[in-house]
Design a protein around this motif. Structure first.
Motif, short mmCIF file in Angstrom:
data_model
loop_
_atom_site.label_atom_id
_atom_site.label_comp_id
_atom_site.label_asym_id
_atom_site.label_seq_id
_atom_site.Cartn_x
_atom_site.Cartn_y
_atom_site.Cartn_z
N ALA A 25 0.85 -1.20 0.00
CA ALA A 25 0.00 0.00 0.00
C ALA A 25 0.88 1.24 0.00
N ALA A 26 0.32 2.33 -0.50
CA ALA A 26 1.01 3.63 -0.46
C ALA A 26 -0.04 4.70 -0.22
N PHE A 27 0.34 5.73 0.54
CA PHE A 27 -0.59 6.80 0.89
C PHE A 27 -0.02 8.13 0.40
N VAL A 56 -7.00 -0.57 5.16
CA VAL A 56 -5.93 -0.74 4.18
C VAL A 56 -4.63 -1.13 4.88
N THR A 57 -4.37 -0.50 6.00
CA THR A 57 -3.16 -0.84 6.77
C THR A 57 -3.21 -2.28 7.27
N VAL A 111 4.23 -1.59 3.10
CA VAL A 111 3.87 -0.20 2.83
C VAL A 111 5.04 0.49 2.16
N LEU A 112 4.74 1.21 1.08
CA LEU A 112 5.73 2.06 0.42
C LEU A 112 5.61 3.45 1.01
N THR A 113 6.66 3.95 1.62
CA THR A 113 6.62 5.25 2.29
C THR A 113 6.90 6.37 1.30
N ALA A 114 6.61 7.61 1.74
CA ALA A 114 6.86 8.78 0.90
C ALA A 114 8.34 8.92 0.58
N ASN A 124 4.88 -4.25 7.08
CA ASN A 124 3.81 -3.62 7.84
C ASN A 124 3.49 -4.44 9.09
N VAL A 125 3.84 -3.94 10.25
CA VAL A 125 3.65 -4.69 11.49
C VAL A 125 2.17 -4.73 11.88
#
Length: 321
Positions: free
Chosen positions: A16-18, A153-154, A160-163, A170-171
């Motif tokens: 996921a990415a935000f 989503v988390t 997770v792809l970070t900024a 993802n824990v």
């Protein structure tokens, strides 16, 4: 050999990415696509109109191996999305693809779509796509995505792809079965705030089919939509009578272009929390009927609460609270 962060990974690398701006979206997604092109990996892009336009403009001539898929078609229903993706992945893997990349804008209430079945989709695809050398990136716009959706989503993405471009484990990820069994009941359709137009107790499937046919004849639903809802209602009642516990209660609501029906029994419901979302050919359980219902009706939910186990089916546009 697979490339990038998924190098050495077996199966589905689900990430996921935000993002909170168009610039952040491109900073996360464009490198993912360009790296795939450079590695010769087929890449599918199933984004909404705005994001697809951003990517087309940013990527320019870098189109080798990129396939744009209309998001409205791909994400019409969760089961249909799983079925279509699996067909594509099977063909690409059979053709020798070492890794397949996918970017998708999954629907949610921020774009006017009920979330429960798509939350189930995000959990189930961890198993549905596990056999493929797939790297899936699911970007979510924090400007429009509701907080409860972001929380789900988390819980449904192992990575997770970070900024900053980091690919982190993802824990907060939960195994699909734990996520699905722990979900609260989905909200009812808004039409259910009115008294039902029809209530039947322990009905025969033939009586349910007749009632649904009569109700849809007074709406703008197409003949195909009516046929699909009649089938769904008959299957749900048959399953409750065969696999559930009495009493079985059938309820129906209808307005001009929209029909909602629920079937409730006192049993625990299916043991498999993924039932209906994954392809099946088994006819001795409720799975096949639910799988077909998920593919044809607008919205389907399964829930256990104080009233029992309820199947909800909607034809026509579902009403989002």
């Amino acid at each position: 050999m697979r490339s990038g962060a998924a190098r050495g990974h077996e199966g589905y690398f689900h990430e996921a990415a935000f993002y909170s701006s168009d610039e952040e979206f491109l900073a996360l997604v464009a490198p993912f696509v360009l790296d795939g092109v450079a590695a010769g990996e087929p890449t599918l892009i199933a984004c909404g109109t705005t994001n697809e336009k951003l990517l087309r403009e940013a990527l320019g001539d870098a189109d080798g191996g990129i396939t744009y898929v209309p998001a409205d078609d791909q994400y019409s229903r969760p089961t249909s999305a799983i079925k279509r993706y699996r067909e594509v992945f099977e063909d690409l893997a059979a053709g020798g693809a070492r890794q397949i990349r996918v970017i998708g804008d999954v629907p949610h209430p921020g774009v006017g779509v009920p979330w429960d079945s798509w939350a189930r989709y995000e959990a189930v695809v961890n198993e549905a796509f596990a056999e493929f050398p797939l790297w899936g990136l699911c970007p979510y716009d924090t400007r429009t995505t509701p907080a409860p959706v972001l929380a789900d989503v988390t819980r449904t993405h192992p990575r997770v792809l970070t900024a900053a471009g980091d690919h982190r484990v993802n824990v907060r990820f939960e195994a699909p079965s734990a996520f699905l069994t722990g979900r609260p009941p989905p909200p009812p359709d808004a039409l259910e705030s009115n008294p039902p137009a029809l209530v039947l107790l322990d009905p025969e499937p033939v009586d349910v089919r007749r009632a649904v046919r009569a109700a849809t004849s007074r709406t703008t639903l197409t003949e195909d939509q009516s046929d699909d809802l009649v089938f769904a209602a008959s299957e749900a009642v048959t399953n409750s009578l065969s696999h559930g516990r009495p009493p079985v209660r059938f309820r129906l609501w209808a307005d001009r272009d929209h029909v909602v029906l629920t079937v409730t029994d006192q049993g625990p419901g299916p043991h498999d929390p993924t039932v209906g979302l994954l392809p099946t050919t088994k006819t001795a359980t409720a799975g096949l009927g639910l799988w077909l219902t998920y593919q044809t009706c607008s919205y389907v939910t399964l829930a256990r609460d104080d009233e029992g186990f309820t199947v909800r089916v909607v034809a026509g546009p579902p009403r989002v609270f």
